[in-house]
Design a protein around this motif. Structure first.
Motif, PDB file in Angstrom:
ATOM      1  N   TRP A 132       0.829  -1.214   0.000  1.00 37.36           N
ATOM      2  CA  TRP A 132       0.000   0.000   0.000  1.00 37.36           C
ATOM      3  C   TRP A 132       0.859   1.258   0.000  1.00 37.36           C
ATOM      4  O   TRP A 132       1.716   1.432   0.855  1.00 37.36           O
ATOM      5  N   HIS A 133       0.598   2.117  -0.973  1.00 39.15           N
ATOM      6  CA  HIS A 133       1.335   3.382  -1.097  1.00 39.15           C
ATOM      7  C   HIS A 133       0.528   4.342  -1.961  1.00 39.15           C
ATOM      8  O   HIS A 133      -0.103   3.931  -2.924  1.00 39.15           O
ATOM      9  N   PRO A 134       0.534   5.623  -1.616  1.00 40.43           N
ATOM     10  CA  PRO A 134      -0.044   6.608  -2.527  1.00 40.43           C
ATOM     11  C   PRO A 134       0.990   6.937  -3.605  1.00 40.43           C
ATOM     12  O   PRO A 134       2.188   6.666  -3.435  1.00 40.43           O
ATOM     13  N   ALA A 135       0.546   7.501  -4.691  1.00 43.90           N
ATOM     14  CA  ALA A 135       1.476   7.950  -5.723  1.00 43.90           C
ATOM     15  C   ALA A 135       2.374   9.038  -5.116  1.00 43.90           C
ATOM     16  O   ALA A 135       1.897   9.883  -4.359  1.00 43.90           O
ATOM     17  N   PRO A 136       3.666   9.031  -5.428  1.00 45.61           N
ATOM     18  CA  PRO A 136       4.570  10.026  -4.848  1.00 45.61           C
ATOM     19  C   PRO A 136       4.317  11.436  -5.369  1.00 45.61           C
ATOM     20  O   PRO A 136       4.710  12.419  -4.753  1.00 45.61           O
ATOM     21  N   ARG A 137       3.655  11.533  -6.531  1.00 49.63           N
ATOM     22  CA  ARG A 137       3.331  12.811  -7.174  1.00 49.63           C
ATOM     23  C   ARG A 137       2.381  12.473  -8.318  1.00 49.63           C
ATOM     24  O   ARG A 137       2.255  11.326  -8.709  1.00 49.63           O
ATOM     25  N   ARG A 138       1.709  13.484  -8.872  1.00 48.14           N
ATOM     26  CA  ARG A 138       0.869  13.252 -10.058  1.00 48.14           C
ATOM     27  C   ARG A 138       1.787  12.899 -11.212  1.00 48.14           C
ATOM     28  O   ARG A 138       2.714  13.654 -11.526  1.00 48.14           O
ATOM     29  N   GLN A 139       1.547  11.760 -11.832  1.00 44.38           N
ATOM     30  CA  GLN A 139       2.433  11.357 -12.914  1.00 44.38           C
ATOM     31  C   GLN A 139       1.741  10.375 -13.856  1.00 44.38           C
ATOM     32  O   GLN A 139       0.894   9.593 -13.432  1.00 44.38           O
ATOM     33  N   TYR A 140       2.124  10.473 -15.123  1.00 46.36           N
ATOM     34  CA  TYR A 140       1.735   9.447 -16.075  1.00 46.36           C
ATOM     35  C   TYR A 140       2.700   8.294 -15.897  1.00 46.36           C
ATOM     36  O   TYR A 140       3.909   8.496 -15.729  1.00 46.36           O
ATOM     37  N   VAL A 141       2.193   7.070 -15.920  1.00 41.79           N
ATOM     38  CA  VAL A 141       3.013   5.871 -15.853  1.00 41.79           C
ATOM     39  C   VAL A 141       2.711   5.067 -17.115  1.00 41.79           C
ATOM     40  O   VAL A 141       1.553   4.687 -17.349  1.00 41.79           O
ATOM     41  N   ILE A 142       3.735   4.836 -17.909  1.00 42.98           N
ATOM     42  CA  ILE A 142       3.579   4.160 -19.194  1.00 42.98           C
ATOM     43  C   ILE A 142       4.388   2.869 -19.164  1.00 42.98           C
ATOM     44  O   ILE A 142       5.610   2.900 -19.005  1.00 42.98           O
TER      45      ILE A 142
END
Length: 122
Positions: A45-55
């Motif tokens: 469990w972890h929140p995203a470290p920042r708003r980011q696109y992941v491809i």
């Protein structure tokens, strides 16, 4: 173009939604990070470290949110990781291949470039 967004709802939990992003519209980013995760790798469990696109470039990942829903992302799939608060999600590398992927952080104050179709939904 349709992509999957994972975001934190008012309930503090992560949720999936499909969004339509505008083609050919430049979106300001803050760089790019190339990542590698071996087969079987689990990020609890972890929140995203920042708003980011992941491809995802190769391999496959399974993302699980707190209600137990799971989605898989393979080569060419794009996810907007936007669940920067709350419990977050679990990321698992599935299959026998490593997962190669890129993360493209968005400028924190940048609104999403969603299509006009998406903007007019109720």
């Amino acid at each position: 173009m349709k992509i999957t967004r994972i975001y934190t709802g008012k309930d503090g939990h992560s949720h999936f939604e499909e969004i339509e992003v505008e083609n050919e519209k430049l979106q300001p980013g803050e760089g790019i990070v190339f990542r590698h995760a071996p087969p079987g790798h689990v990020q609890d469990w972890h929140p995203a470290p920042r708003r980011q696109y992941v491809i995802t470039l190769s391999g496959e990942a399974e993302i699980q949110i707190s209600d137990g829903t799971k989605r898989r992302f393979g080569p060419g799939d794009i996810m907007l990781a936007d669940d920067t608060t709350g419990r977050g999600h679990i990321t698992r590398v599935v299959g026998d291949q490593p997962r190669l992927y890129v993360a493209v952080p968005l400028k924190s104050d940048q609104p999403l470039a969603v299509s006009n179709q998406q903007k007019h939904r109720g």
